[in-house]
Motif scaffolding. Structure first.
Motif, PDB file in Angstrom:
ATOM      1  N   GLY A  14       0.818  -1.205   0.000  1.00 45.48           N
ATOM      2  CA  GLY A  14       0.000   0.000   0.000  1.00 45.48           C
ATOM      3  C   GLY A  14       0.854   1.257   0.000  1.00 45.48           C
ATOM      4  O   GLY A  14       0.623   2.202  -0.759  1.00 45.48           O
ATOM      5  N   LEU A  15       1.840   1.250   0.875  1.00 48.32           N
ATOM      6  CA  LEU A  15       2.718   2.405   0.975  1.00 48.32           C
ATOM      7  C   LEU A  15       3.539   2.572  -0.298  1.00 48.32           C
ATOM      8  O   LEU A  15       3.749   3.684  -0.792  1.00 48.32           O
ATOM      9  CB  LEU A  15       3.638   2.253   2.193  1.00 48.32           C
ATOM     10  N   GLY A  16       4.005   1.454  -0.859  1.00 48.28           N
ATOM     11  CA  GLY A  16       4.805   1.512  -2.080  1.00 48.28           C
ATOM     12  C   GLY A  16       4.016   2.091  -3.244  1.00 48.28           C
ATOM     13  O   GLY A  16       4.464   3.025  -3.916  1.00 48.28           O
ATOM     14  N   GLY A  18       1.073   3.738  -3.142  1.00 42.17           N
ATOM     15  CA  GLY A  18       0.600   5.089  -2.828  1.00 42.17           C
ATOM     16  C   GLY A  18       1.691   6.136  -3.004  1.00 42.17           C
ATOM     17  O   GLY A  18       1.474   7.187  -3.608  1.00 42.17           O
ATOM     18  N   THR A  19       2.874   5.828  -2.475  1.00 39.01           N
ATOM     19  CA  THR A  19       3.975   6.778  -2.576  1.00 39.01           C
ATOM     20  C   THR A  19       4.355   6.987  -4.034  1.00 39.01           C
ATOM     21  O   THR A  19       4.623   8.119  -4.463  1.00 39.01           O
ATOM     22  CB  THR A  19       5.179   6.290  -1.765  1.00 39.01           C
ATOM     23  N   TYR A  20       4.393   5.914  -4.810  1.00 35.81           N
ATOM     24  CA  TYR A  20       4.749   6.066  -6.222  1.00 35.81           C
ATOM     25  C   TYR A  20       3.728   6.941  -6.936  1.00 35.81           C
ATOM     26  O   TYR A  20       4.091   7.816  -7.735  1.00 35.81           O
ATOM     27  CB  TYR A  20       4.852   4.701  -6.919  1.00 35.81           C
ATOM     28  N   ILE A  22       1.935   9.289  -5.663  1.00 33.59           N
ATOM     29  CA  ILE A  22       2.168  10.672  -5.250  1.00 33.59           C
ATOM     30  C   ILE A  22       3.315  11.265  -6.058  1.00 33.59           C
ATOM     31  O   ILE A  22       3.234  12.384  -6.569  1.00 33.59           O
ATOM     32  CB  ILE A  22       2.491  10.756  -3.742  1.00 33.59           C
ATOM     33  N   ARG A  23       4.381  10.496  -6.185  1.00 34.53           N
ATOM     34  CA  ARG A  23       5.534  10.992  -6.926  1.00 34.53           C
ATOM     35  C   ARG A  23       5.214  11.202  -8.397  1.00 34.53           C
ATOM     36  O   ARG A  23       5.697  12.125  -9.034  1.00 34.53           O
ATOM     37  CB  ARG A  23       6.690   9.995  -6.817  1.00 34.53           C
ATOM     38  N   PHE A  24       4.386  10.338  -8.928  1.00 30.58           N
ATOM     39  CA  PHE A  24       4.060  10.359 -10.364  1.00 30.58           C
ATOM     40  C   PHE A  24       3.004  11.417 -10.677  1.00 30.58           C
ATOM     41  O   PHE A  24       2.811  11.796 -11.821  1.00 30.58           O
ATOM     42  CB  PHE A  24       3.558   8.969 -10.766  1.00 30.58           C
ATOM     43  N   SER A  25       2.335  11.900  -9.626  1.00 30.60           N
ATOM     44  CA  SER A  25       1.118  12.691  -9.806  1.00 30.60           C
ATOM     45  C   SER A  25       1.253  13.798 -10.845  1.00 30.60           C
ATOM     46  O   SER A  25       0.502  13.842 -11.811  1.00 30.60           O
ATOM     47  CB  SER A  25       0.647  13.276  -8.474  1.00 30.60           C
ATOM     48  N   PHE A  26       2.215  14.694 -10.650  1.00 32.38           N
ATOM     49  CA  PHE A  26       2.313  15.803 -11.595  1.00 32.38           C
ATOM     50  C   PHE A  26       3.198  15.471 -12.765  1.00 32.38           C
ATOM     51  O   PHE A  26       2.867  15.736 -13.907  1.00 32.38           O
ATOM     52  CB  PHE A  26       2.833  17.052 -10.888  1.00 32.38           C
ATOM     53  N   LEU A  27       4.359  14.899 -12.462  1.00 26.94           N
ATOM     54  CA  LEU A  27       5.326  14.618 -13.503  1.00 26.94           C
ATOM     55  C   LEU A  27       4.735  13.686 -14.548  1.00 26.94           C
ATOM     56  O   LEU A  27       5.048  13.767 -15.726  1.00 26.94           O
ATOM     57  CB  LEU A  27       6.579  13.997 -12.870  1.00 26.94           C
ATOM     58  N   GLY A  28       3.855  12.793 -14.119  1.00 26.32           N
ATOM     59  CA  GLY A  28       3.265  11.837 -15.039  1.00 26.32           C
ATOM     60  C   GLY A  28       2.066  12.376 -15.787  1.00 26.32           C
ATOM     61  O   GLY A  28       1.763  11.957 -16.893  1.00 26.32           O
ATOM     62  N   ILE A  30       1.178  15.375 -17.216  1.00 28.19           N
ATOM     63  CA  ILE A  30       1.384  16.717 -17.792  1.00 28.19           C
ATOM     64  C   ILE A  30       0.122  17.152 -18.501  1.00 28.19           C
ATOM     65  O   ILE A  30      -0.533  16.367 -19.154  1.00 28.19           O
ATOM     66  CB  ILE A  30       2.522  16.705 -18.837  1.00 28.19           C
TER      67      ILE A  30
ATOM     68  N   LEU B  77       1.420   7.707   4.227  1.00 28.05           N
ATOM     69  CA  LEU B  77       1.290   8.406   2.941  1.00 28.05           C
ATOM     70  C   LEU B  77       1.234   9.912   3.146  1.00 28.05           C
ATOM     71  O   LEU B  77       1.775  10.674   2.343  1.00 28.05           O
ATOM     72  CB  LEU B  77       0.049   7.928   2.181  1.00 28.05           C
ATOM     73  N   SER B  87       6.939  16.668  -7.340  1.00 28.62           N
ATOM     74  CA  SER B  87       6.482  16.286  -8.675  1.00 28.62           C
ATOM     75  C   SER B  87       6.084  17.521  -9.472  1.00 28.62           C
ATOM     76  O   SER B  87       6.516  17.709 -10.612  1.00 28.62           O
ATOM     77  CB  SER B  87       5.291  15.327  -8.536  1.00 28.62           C
ATOM     78  N   SER B 106      10.111   9.322 -11.499  1.00 31.19           N
ATOM     79  CA  SER B 106       9.190   9.356 -10.364  1.00 31.19           C
ATOM     80  C   SER B 106       9.638   8.390  -9.281  1.00 31.19           C
ATOM     81  O   SER B 106       9.547   8.698  -8.092  1.00 31.19           O
ATOM     82  CB  SER B 106       7.770   8.997 -10.818  1.00 31.19           C
TER      83      SER B 106
END
Lengths: 109, 234
Positions: A14-16, A18-20, A22-28, A30, B77, B87, B106
């Motif tokens: 879940g954490l893995g 979810g965190t990914y 979050i990281r991908f949210s904007f950069l992914g 566009i 989270l 990001s 990412s």
């Protein structure tokens, strides 16, 4: 009491994921709508809102002493904070803190 | 050596001082995970999949406290929500890259790669995309192996370190050293103070909900303080 195996794996996955996300949210994504200003303003303070709350019980009520406040830890925490704020140097702050921790324990026996 | 190559190694070099933070932090995580009851596979899976120390420690602490699983994930989270900002901040610089490259970037979006890269991009904003990417992945190549490696080391030797070494306290020490440089403005300071105060006052709340309440309240105070300061300057 050891935690349940399935609990641990659910947290890891879940954490893995979810965190990914979050990281991908904007950069992914566009071309997605830009975040409203009020949200951006709040996001600026996420780290400084969450981390101090997280740290406080660890310092004041350490698990290792069964929850009793303990001078070497309290002093070490203070030293880390002061050194960190004063010198903006993460490594110096950590070193100063560990030195204080062991130093006070040594003095107090 | 082409410019792109050189930039990769420059990113590598610029991020390398953080090895001194990432290595002990990773080591401690490995030890703490073992103490929480994770086996080697679980520890390494977490450290590789999540690759975010603060949230990993948070999850361990909450698991230790027998917090309901859903709340463990939610609170951990929340600790990582700052990465949404990372990001967003990286979009102007890396946004033109291919989807697969952005997916890879990412994964490596951690505090250190972000902070070092964004600082570099702001200094040299007109460099071509492939150089910005090279710099970013150079930084990642520098610190991530140490994160994985020292987590592994901690998991393996954890049992061997005597409890009397108070290593448990290295976790709060690392956290505090990360937070201290963040206290650089009045809104940040106000948020931190609210965070600490509410943590103390609301510790009685079940399921560690005090953490969510303290965090949200602190964020609101930070935002309001910022608005108030802007209003005064206008």
């Amino acid at each position: 009491m050891m935690p349940d195996n399935s609990t641990i794996w659910i947290v890891i996955v879940g954490l893995g994921i979810g965190t990914y996300l979050i990281r991908f949210s904007f950069l992914g994504l566009i071309g997605g709508r830009p975040l409203p200003e009020w949200l951006l303003r709040h996001l600026r303070y996420v780290a400084v809102g969450v981390l101090p709350a997280l740290i406080t019980p660890l310092v004041i009520w350490p698990q290792a002493t069964g929850g009793e406040p303990e001078p070497s830890r309290l002093l070490a925490a203070l030293v880390v904070l002061v050194v960190g704020v004063w010198w903006h140097n993460v490594i110096a702050a950590i070193a100063a803190g560990m030195l204080t921790l062991y130093g006070v324990q040594f003095i107090l026996g | 050596m082409s410019n792109t190559h050189r930039t990769f190694w420059r990113g590598f070099l610029d991020c390398s001082p953080f090895i001194l933070v990432v290595a002990p932090f990773g080591l401690l995580f490995g030890v703490a995970a073992g103490e929480t009851g994770l086996d080697l596979l679980q520890t390494m899976s977490m450290t590789i999949l999540v690759i975010a120390g603060a949230s990993q420690f948070t999850a361990l602490a909450l698991i230790n406290d027998h917090t309901p699983t859903f709340i463990v994930i939610l609170v951990s989270l929340v600790v990582n929500l700052r990465m949404a900002m990372y990001s967003a901040a990286l979009v102007p610089h890396l946004g033109q890259a291919s989807l697969r490259t952005r997916m890879l970037a990412s994964y490596f979006m951690v505090d250190q790669t972000f902070a070092v890269s964004i600082r570099h991009y702001e200094h040299e904003p007109t460099r071509p995309l492939r150089e910005k990417l090279a710099y970013y992945f150079g930084g990642a190549a520098s610190i991530c192996p140490f994160w994985y490696g020292f987590s592994l080391l901690g998991a393996l030797i954890g049992k061997a370190i005597p409890e009397s070494y108070t290593l448990d306290f290295a976790i709060p020490i690392c956290f505090i050293s990360l937070v201290a440089p963040m206290l650089r403005s009045l809104p940040h300071l106000a948020a931190a103070l609210v965070s600490v105060s509410l943590a103390l006052l609301l510790a009685w709340m079940p399921y560690n909900l005090w953490l969510l309440v303290a965090a949200v309240a602190a964020m609101m105070v930070g935002a309001q303080t910022e608005l108030w300061l802007k209003g005064r300057q206008a």
